[in-house]
Design a protein around this motif. Structure first.
Motif, PDB file in Angstrom:
ATOM      1  N   TYR A  83       0.838  -1.201   0.000  1.00  0.00           N
ATOM      2  CA  TYR A  83       0.000   0.000   0.000  1.00  0.00           C
ATOM      3  C   TYR A  83       0.875   1.254   0.000  1.00  0.00           C
ATOM      4  CZ  TYR A  83      -3.258   3.548   1.699  1.00  0.00           C
ATOM      5  OH  TYR A  83      -3.996   4.683   1.845  1.00  0.00           O
ATOM      6  N   ASP A  97      -5.596   9.378   5.884  1.00  0.00           N
ATOM      7  CA  ASP A  97      -5.206   7.967   5.984  1.00  0.00           C
ATOM      8  C   ASP A  97      -5.536   7.411   7.368  1.00  0.00           C
ATOM      9  OD1 ASP A  97      -4.237   6.520   3.832  1.00  0.00           O
ATOM     10  OD2 ASP A  97      -2.386   7.671   3.756  1.00  0.00           O
ATOM     11  N   LEU A 100      -1.548   7.981   0.922  1.00  0.00           N
ATOM     12  CA  LEU A 100      -2.190   8.971   0.049  1.00  0.00           C
ATOM     13  C   LEU A 100      -1.266  10.142  -0.262  1.00  0.00           C
ATOM     14  CD1 LEU A 100      -5.778   9.089   1.642  1.00  0.00           C
ATOM     15  CD2 LEU A 100      -5.008   7.811  -0.362  1.00  0.00           C
ATOM     16  N   GLU A 119     -10.565   7.242  -4.522  1.00  0.00           N
ATOM     17  CA  GLU A 119     -10.327   6.057  -3.708  1.00  0.00           C
ATOM     18  C   GLU A 119     -11.608   5.302  -3.380  1.00  0.00           C
ATOM     19  OE1 GLU A 119      -7.376   4.735  -2.239  1.00  0.00           O
ATOM     20  OE2 GLU A 119      -6.412   5.972  -3.769  1.00  0.00           O
TER      21      GLU A 119
END
Length: 637
Positions: A3, A227, A6, A199
């Motif tokens: 991951y 986040d 952002l 997202e």
């Protein structure tokens, strides 16, 4: 694939994706388009506003080859060529980033500058980016000055710092400086909406508004908090969960506190602070949220039309508008200032909630009294005013006529005093006048009451120096033992009410009496601070045997027990009365009389100096000048 946060995933890749820095984007785009390129750039600004991002986009613009490999310097890098992709991934040979926070010595800078003698290996330009450049030592700055001033044509310097004050002037003068500004909460909110839409994360607008305010102008902080909020809320952003994560105070508590303060309801204030303590909500956050609401209220009070148009998307706007109407503008400003300065007091107190309670109760301690109740109580009394007809007086007019008081112009530098005709206005001795002069805050001209001509052998002192200004009231000097306004004859009507005879034409018995009374209290130091200001700034409208009516222009003078303290001081000199205070226009107050006398004495002092033969000789023969504001009247015995 792991991951990507952002803040890194949505880092702008070109100038069109930059948010909130239009002034920098426009300047760099025009420079790239016209190819008027400087050799050194300095980007300043707080954390997370795009300094490193702009540096990378500038490096791509200088080295972009285009999608077909035939491109040149451009303000719109393609993002797909080898140079663009390598710079984005951090492996472009000719783009070097140096962290000056950990490489701040002269050896690291010299190692970087040794690469300047070699031409680019892969790109069109070499770009040296030094982040947090203010951390370099003085020796390191000196080592790079020559190269920074005259680098090779293929070398560009990009410097970034959060503290430009620590960068030497010799470095600043060699760079083009661009200040990246903190971003407005509205700008951050709009960008967060776009990111979360990409997202596919559901989010409430109020939750995003909390995140945008908590970021304090930093887009990176906003994305990092987002986040964290997504993880905290289980994949969605709701206002309640975001408030819990940030420790932010629910605005309902703030609105309840402001409403209680507007109603002077101390019990509700204390209960609300106890609720904040029980729920573990931060006291500093409470004051911060209150300052935001009070700022909206102040704008609504000043420019209601524009403020209402800007707050259409705020669900609490209706309640904020109601509070803006219920709380006076001056109290709104006072409460805003108290909340702003109260945040610094929280850390000094052993209990921050006790400190929060004291900050909020401080407004109630300085809150003006309810003038409506005072006015209503005053209407129930039948007060004899100074305009009472002479027909009500039982005593003969000849027997009750006031004794004339000789009028003199106060000397300034020992000129012989010129005797003026009698006038009804009395004042204390000049020494007492000089002591009380600083208390006369309102600088309003007094109405002229002295219309008697000047003696033929002593014309106005400003006659030869400048055109005659408006004449002000003459101030009498009363000898000790001479009867004052309080000693003037009085009569009682059929109901036993004491009535003071009206003064001579152009004067006011009530004004003379109140002036003499207040100055007696001031000389005896019976009243101080706010009580003295209430006496000096007020006008005696009417008086009965047991109640006097005063009028002031500002409600802030009638706060707390000020009126009762003034009544207590009056009792010490024989006036056992109750005081009522109303708000209105004041035409005759002790402060105005003191200010008028001080202004008259100042004009006479200036005229006396200008008419002095020696001063005139100095001005005529040597071109001397009197600096305005340097002359000051003094009192002579």
């Amino acid at each position: 694939m792991s991951y990507v946060v952002l803040a890194r995933k949505y880092r702008p890749r070109n100038f069109t994706e930059m948010v909130g820095q239009g002034h920098v984007v426009q300047a760099l785009s025009n420079a790239l388009t016209t190819q008027r390129l400087h050799h050194a750039y300095l980007f300043t600004g707080t954390r997370g506003v795009g300094k490193t991002t702009v540096s990378r986009i500038l490096a791509k613009s200088l080295n972009c080859l285009g999608a077909d490999g035939q491109g040149g310097i451009t303000a719109e890098p393609c993002g797909v060529c080898q140079a663009c992709t390598d710079i984005d991934s951090g492996r472009f040979v000719d783009y070097t980033e140096l962290d000056a926070a950990s490489n701040r010595g002269v050896d690291e800078v010299q190692a970087l500058l040794e690469q300047a003698v070699y031409k680019p290996v892969q790109g069109r330009f070499k770009v040296f980016m030094i982040d947090e450049v203010h951390m370099l030592t003085n020796t390191a700055f000196n080592a790079m000055l020559k190269t920074l001033e005259e680098p090779p044509e293929y070398l560009k310097f990009v410097l970034a710092t959060t503290d430009p004050q620590k960068v030497p002037v010799t470095v600043l003068s060699r760079c083009l400086q661009f200040n990246l500004r903190p971003m407005a909460p509205e700008t951050v909110l709009e960008h967060l909406q776009q990111v979360l839409q990409a997202e596919n994360v559901p989010a409430e607008v109020q939750a995003l508004r909390l995140l945008s305010r908590a970021a304090r102008g930093s887009m990176r902080d906003a994305l990092s908090l987002t986040d964290q909020a997504i993880a905290f809320g289980g994949g969605q952003l709701q206002e309640a969960t975001v408030r819990q994560m940030l420790g932010a105070v629910d605005r309902s508590y703030v609105l309840r506190l402001i409403d209680a303060l507007a109603r002077a309801d101390g019990a509700t204030v204390v209960d609300t602070v106890d609720a904040l303590r029980v729920n573990g909500l931060n006291a500093a956050s409470t004051l911060e949220e209150m300052t935001g609401v009070l700022q909206r209220m102040a704008v609504l009070q000043a420019v209601p039309d524009r403020a209402q148009a800007e707050g259409l998307d705020d669900p609490d706007e209706a309640q904020i508008a109601r509070l803006a109407q219920s709380l006076p503008a001056d109290e709104t400003q006072l409460l805003y200032s108290l909340c702003l300065h109260g945040r610094g007091e929280l850390g000094l107190a052993p209990d921050e909630y006790a400190a929060l309670t004291m900050v909020l109760l401080r407004l109630m301690a300085f809150k003006p009294a309810n003038t409506a109740a005072v006015s209503a109580a005053a209407e129930k009394k039948t007060l004899k005013t100074a305009e009472a007809p002479v027909a009500e007086v039982v005593a003969p007019a000849a027997a009750l006529a006031p004794t004339p008081v000789p009028m003199v112009r106060l000397p300034v530098v020992n000129p012989p005093p010129a005797v003026a005709p009698p006038a009804p206005v009395r004042a204390p001795q000049p020494s007492a006048m000089a002591v009380s002069a600083p208390a006369a805050a309102p600088q309003m001209p007094a109405e002229p009451v002295d219309d008697a001509p000047w003696p033929e052998d002593d014309g106005p002192p400003w006659e030869e120096a400048e055109p005659a200004p408006p004449r002000v009231m003459a101030i009498p000097v009363r000898d000790a033992g001479e009867p004052g306004p309080a000693d003037q004859p009085q009569a009682r009507d059929e109901h036993g009410t004491q009535t003071v005879l009206p003064a001579a034409p152009g004067g006011s018995v009530e004004g003379d009496f109140w002036f003499e009374t207040v100055m007696q209290l001031v000389r005896a130091e019976a009243i101080t601070a706010l009580v003295r200001e209430l006496g000096l700034q007020s006008q005696l409208i009417a008086r009965d045997t047991d109640q006097w009516m005063l009028r002031v222009e500002r409600s802030s003078l009638n706060q707390g027990n000020t009126r009762e303290r003034l009544a207590t001081a009056l009792k010490t000199i024989g006036h056992e009365v109750r005081l009522s205070v109303e708000i209105g226009s004041v035409s005759d107050s002790p402060a105005r009389r003191v200010a008028a006398e001080a202004a008259r004495r100042q004009r006479e002092a200036e005229a006396h100096i200008l008419n002095d033969p020696f001063v005139q000789t100095m001005m005529r023969d040597f071109g001397g000048k009197i600096v305005p504001g340097t002359l000051k009247a003094i009192t002579t015995a």
